[in-house]
Write a protein that holds these residues in place. Structure first.
Motif, PDB file in Angstrom:
ATOM      1  N   LYS A  15     -12.329  -0.957  -1.437  1.00 16.83           N
ATOM      2  CA  LYS A  15     -12.356   0.979  -0.544  1.00 16.83           C
ATOM      3  C   LYS A  15     -12.837   1.662  -0.427  1.00 16.83           C
ATOM      4  CE  LYS A  15      -7.632   1.583  -1.478  1.00 16.83           C
ATOM      5  NZ  LYS A  15      -6.439   2.204  -1.777  1.00 16.83           N
ATOM      6  N   GLU A  26       0.612  -0.644   0.076  1.00  7.55           N
ATOM      7  CA  GLU A  26      -0.260  -0.092  -0.073  1.00  7.55           C
ATOM      8  C   GLU A  26       0.713   1.290   0.156  1.00  7.55           C
ATOM      9  OE1 GLU A  26      -3.674   0.814   0.235  1.00  7.55           O
ATOM     10  OE2 GLU A  26      -2.364   2.337   0.009  1.00  7.55           O
ATOM     11  N   ASP A  27       0.694   1.817  -0.645  1.00 10.84           N
ATOM     12  CA  ASP A  27       1.630   3.817  -0.329  1.00 10.84           C
ATOM     13  C   ASP A  27       1.257   4.527  -0.015  1.00 10.84           C
ATOM     14  OD1 ASP A  27      -0.389   3.440  -2.892  1.00 10.84           O
ATOM     15  OD2 ASP A  27       0.865   4.836  -3.820  1.00 10.84           O
ATOM     16  N   GLU A  28      -0.292   4.276   0.192  1.00 11.33           N
ATOM     17  CA  GLU A  28      -0.772   5.154   1.033  1.00 11.33           C
ATOM     18  C   GLU A  28      -0.571   5.200   2.095  1.00 11.33           C
ATOM     19  OE1 GLU A  28      -4.379   7.171   0.643  1.00 11.33           O
ATOM     20  OE2 GLU A  28      -4.689   6.126  -1.367  1.00 11.33           O
ATOM     21  N   MET A  37      -3.704   0.339  -7.185  1.00 10.87           N
ATOM     22  CA  MET A  37      -2.738   1.569  -7.735  1.00 10.87           C
ATOM     23  C   MET A  37      -1.603   1.825  -6.602  1.00 10.87           C
ATOM     24  SD  MET A  37      -5.055   2.228 -10.213  1.00 10.87           S
ATOM     25  CE  MET A  37      -4.659   3.841 -10.447  1.00 10.87           C
ATOM     26  N   ASP A  90      -2.880  -3.425  -2.443  1.00 11.66           N
ATOM     27  CA  ASP A  90      -3.215  -2.028  -3.328  1.00 11.66           C
ATOM     28  C   ASP A  90      -3.057  -2.546  -5.074  1.00 11.66           C
ATOM     29  OD1 ASP A  90      -5.129   0.213  -3.286  1.00 11.66           O
ATOM     30  OD2 ASP A  90      -3.481   0.881  -3.372  1.00 11.66           O
TER      31      ASP A  90
HETATM   32 CA    CA Z   1      -2.436   2.779  -4.095  1.00 11.50          CA
END
Ligand code: CA
Length: 228
Positions: free
Chosen positions: A107, A9-11, A55, A53
């Motif tokens: 989400k 997860e990039d967030e 994206m 995730d």
């Molecule tokens: Ca993402």
């Protein structure tokens, strides 16, 4: 043994929340912010489950899931994948053969729901007898009947085939189309509503025998799963 989970997860805020909840639930958690780094990590030490995730920088979730499913190493191929997506209309494709995710969460999600889905998937692979469930529902082979605890329940052929499919992989979501394919061997065209009616009747029969809600849940916009 503690199950190992890789959260991709990039967030940072979401990743931290997931890590905290999953750690509190007793899992060993690692984070990866980029898809390509996650792929390196999975090949070094395959986790039991990847929460992925869609994206992501480096390599997106779909490509990463494909690589896992097509890996040469059987340990990597067998990693459970739960996709995290914002779009319910993508789910059929994510769970289909081409991409091959085991489950998904949409989400925005509640961390509790994610923990429940993770637990459900891990229980699925830990289960020694895939046809047996906690509540003890199983099909009686060669008969249109199910054993539900101490009771036996009569089913129609369509209900029996739907239940058989759902029990093949408890915890997995089956789309209405997949259940139709299982239920009707003559390829006739039936509507979504027909499947919903059969599932409703099946649930009612099982619920009556259990004196509790049958563990078949409807997954909004997609289909049904047998809860484990
Ligand atoms: Ca993402």
């Amino acid at each position: 043994m503690t199950a190992r989970i890789l959260v991709v997860e990039d967030e940072a805020r979401i990743a931290t929340v997931l890590r905290d909840y999953l750690t509190a639930a007793g899992y060993e958690v690692e984070l990866a912010e980029r898809g390509d780094h996650a792929w390196d990590r999975i090949r070094e030490a395959a986790p039991d489950l990847v929460l992925l995730d869609l994206m992501l920088p480096g390599l997106d979730g779909i490509e990463l899931c494909r690589r896992i499913r097509n890996a040469d190493d059987a340990g990597v191929r067998g990693v459970l994948v739960i996709m995290v997506t914002a779009r319910v209309d993508e789910v059929d494709r994510l769970l289909g053969l081409e991409i091959g995710a085991d489950d998904y969460v949409c989400k925005p999600f509640s961390p509790r729901e994610v923990v429940a889905r993770v637990r459900s998937q891990l229980r699925r692979i830990a289960r020694l007898q895939p046809a047996a469930t906690d509540v003890g529902i199983e099909l009686i082979e060669g008969a249109m009947r199910a054993r539900v605890g101490a009771c036996e329940v009569d089913l129609t052929p369509v209900e029996a085939r739907i239940l058989e499919r759902l029990l093949e992989q408890p915890g997995r979501v089956y789309s209405r189309q997949q259940l139709m394919d299982a239920a009707y061997t003559d390829h006739r065209v039936v509507s979504d509503r027909t499947i919903d009616t059969h599932v409703k009747n099946l649930r009612r029969k099982l619920s009556d025998a259990l004196s509790a809600d049958a563990p078949i849940t409807s997954v909004y916009g997609v289909g049904y799963r047998f809860e484990v």
